[in-house]
Design an enzyme around this catalytic site. Structure first.
Site, short mmCIF file in Angstrom:
data_model
loop_
_atom_site.label_atom_id
_atom_site.label_comp_id
_atom_site.label_asym_id
_atom_site.label_seq_id
_atom_site.Cartn_x
_atom_site.Cartn_y
_atom_site.Cartn_z
N CYS A 153 0.87 -1.11 0.07
CA CYS A 153 -0.02 0.24 0.01
C CYS A 153 0.99 1.20 -0.12
CB CYS A 153 -0.89 0.13 1.03
SG CYS A 153 -2.06 -1.46 1.44
N VAL A 157 0.46 4.43 -2.41
CA VAL A 157 -0.37 5.63 -1.95
C VAL A 157 0.74 6.63 -2.50
CG1 VAL A 157 -0.75 7.06 0.21
CG2 VAL A 157 -1.29 4.71 0.00
S1 SF4 Z 1 -0.32 -1.99 4.50
FE1 SF4 Z 1 -1.36 -2.89 2.66
S2 SF4 Z 1 0.08 -4.07 1.52
FE2 SF4 Z 1 0.74 -4.13 3.83
S3 SF4 Z 1 -0.03 -5.77 4.64
FE3 SF4 Z 1 -1.49 -4.02 4.91
S4 SF4 Z 1 -2.93 -4.38 3.19
FE4 SF4 Z 1 -1.13 -5.59 3.05
#
Ligand code: SF4
Length: 523
Positions: A153, A157
């Site tokens: 993520c 982002v």
């Molecule tokens: S931050 Fe995003 S990629 Fe990382 S574990 Fe959580 S949902 Fe998965």
């Protein structure tokens, strides 16, 4: 008393001792400022009611235990299925630690997957520098033939561009130009592990075939391609190989991590083992067609196969249970001109025999189930074939299209025509469903053991036993080596289901002089 070197006890037995029980009671009383046990019981009871269920289903802004994993976890599993391919995640270290531990706990195997460990500075200035160093180090240390890149993520982002970063890494000499580096963007604020698997497969197909389509002709290699999708039952890879070999079909199983996730303990650590050769991916557009074993979850893959490889993807469902396996094998036979082998015909007959043998115990038993979209379609179909009833079907990562398809399937049989289909809901919703509309059993992954505990806490007569089928299964060993597809998989699932019914019957008829008039030797 307490732990001693001569008698080392596990936490479970150790904490039963008075010393620990007193200590925990004092901690609760003196420091936790918790509510009284009467109040806790009262609130617990309220959470099991219809009134609470309605409030729970009105919940909009919060997910509690979503019954799905995130996108890059699916991409990693896909990458593990190709020969000498290293899964590489561009993003945070913690995310990748989560993927590895999730797989470790399920498969009881080490799982090779690297991260380029983006931290605060990368979040501000972008992660290109991490990617340069990460790709260079990964190649130098682990010597893969290909590095398959996905994202967390954090990278999504801030909008890191994998195509540009990987291209720059090659241009600036961090990794050779000709090192295969398929990639996919996997933002986890949308989709789930099945989306990530689909994305990585499409990334592999794109990388190895898109620029080389001119010299490809559909059907010229005489093979069929089979794409498994997010598949965690290792027996399913093996049963597909076996069925194709018994039919003497020329095929490519595009993605097969069954070796690397099941390596022997013989003193040799294998970072890479087995997997689909990359040349088979390069050759895939020359096949007669590509069969998708989890078609509802392979949206991008289907689009690529039809749009770029120009192959017509057969309309099939996951080959689970009798009917869907029949359709799969008959389609393979039609496509390749190879008859269904006598060995598979015999196996089918044995499977039907088993279904008939167990029918009396399974007919009319009710189930509430959750899991991934294609698996749930296959499982519901199989439960129909066994004469079972289904009360609730919950799929966090399903969508409207899936829900309509599932509702149409349920409408076909009297045992499922009243089944309620839920998508986008989580395991806290599932808990309410199980507590307010009790099924005989629930089928799901390990997380539902807490729901079973809550049903039991309400009272023994409310307890709903959990049958463990799905992913992840952390609290039982080696179930991931089972098979759920094909006739063989049907036999395993049937055995699991019917024996769960018989175990429950034994448990309910074991009280001497009270219920043991039903405690029979032969069932
Ligand atoms: S931050 Fe995003 S990629 Fe990382 S574990 Fe959580 S949902 Fe998965």
């Amino acid at each position: 008393m307490s732990q001693s070197i001569d008698n080392i006890e596990t936490g479970y037995t150790l904490f039963k001792q008075d010393e620990y029980q007193d200590m925990m009671a004092k901690k609760r009383e003196l420091f936790e400022e918790g509510h009284s046990s009467e109040k806790v019981k009262e609130v617990f009871e309220w959470t099991t009611t219809e009134e609470y269920k309605e409030l729970n289903f009105a919940r909009k802004q919060l997910t509690i235990n979503p019954a799905k994993a995130c996108q890059p976890l699916g991409s990693v599993l896909c990458a593990l299925g190709f020969e000498n391919t290293l899964p590489y995640v561009h993003g945070s270290q913690g995310c990748v630690a989560y993927f590895r531990t999730y797989f470790n706990r399920h498969f009881k195997e080490p799982v090779a997957c690297v991260s380029d460990s983006m931290t605060e500075d990368a979040a501000v200035f972008g992660g290109q520098k991490n990617m340069f160093d990460g790709l260079q180090n990964a190649l130098a240390l682990y010597k893969p033939d290909a590095i398959a890149v996905s994202t967390t993520c954090m990278a999504e982002v801030i909008g890191d561009d994998l195509n540009a970063f990987i291209g720059n890494a090659k241009k600036e000499g961090y990794i050779p130009e000709d090192l295969p580096t398929p990639f996919t963007h996997t933002p986890s604020f949308v989709g789930s592990h099945v989306t990530g698997w689909d994305g990585m497969f499409e990334g592999m197909a794109r990388y190895f075939t898109l620029k080389d389509m001119d010299n490809k002709t559909v059907g010229s290699n005489g093979k069929i391609n089979i794409v498994p999708g997010f598949e965690t039952y290792l027996g399913n890879y093996r049963v597909i190989h076996r069925m194709m070999q018994e039919m003497d079909v020329d095929y490519s199983l595009l993605c097969d991590p069954s070796e690397v996730l099941d390596t022997p303990a013989d003193g040799e650590y294998r970072m890479y083992s087995g997997g689909t050769p990359l040349d088979e991916v390069r050759d895939a557009p020359n096949a007669i067609t590509t069969i998708l074993l989890q078609p509802d979850q392979l949206v991008k893959t289907k689009k690529f196969v039809e749009g770029t490889w120009k192959q017509e993807v057969p309309k099939l469902e996951i080959p689970m249970g009798l009917d869907y396996t029949d359709s799969f094998l008959m389609t393979v036979s039609e496509l390749t001109g190879k008859p269904i082998s006598p060995s598979l015909e015999k196996e089918r007959g044995r499977f039907v025999d088993m279904m008939t043998d167990s029918h009396t115990w399974l007919h009319g038993k009710s189930f509430s189930i959750y899991g991934d979209p294609d698996y749930l379609l296959g499982l519901t179909k199989f439960l129909q074939e066994l004469g079972c009833e289904v009360k609730h079907i919950l799929c966090n990562n399903g969508n409207k299209r899936w829900s309509k398809k599932m509702a149409a399937l349920c409408a076909q049989e009297p045992g499922t025509e009243n089944a309620e289909v839920h998508f986008g809901k989580d395991l806290w919703h599932f808990r309410s469903l199980v507590l307010t509309d009790k099924p005989d059993f629930m089928i799901g992954n390990s997380y539902a053991k807490f729901i079973q505990a809550d049903t039991k806490a309400k009272g023994d007569e409310f307890e709903v036993p959990l049958i463990r089928l799905g992913f992840p299964i952390f609290d039982r060993h080696h179930l991931h080596r089972n098979t759920t597809l094909g006739y063989e998989g049907g036999m395993t699932m049937l055995t699991t289901l019917v024996n769960a019914v018989l175990e429950k019957l034994d448990a309910d008829s074991m009280d001497l002089g009270k219920t043991d008039f039903g405690f029979d030797l032969v069932r």
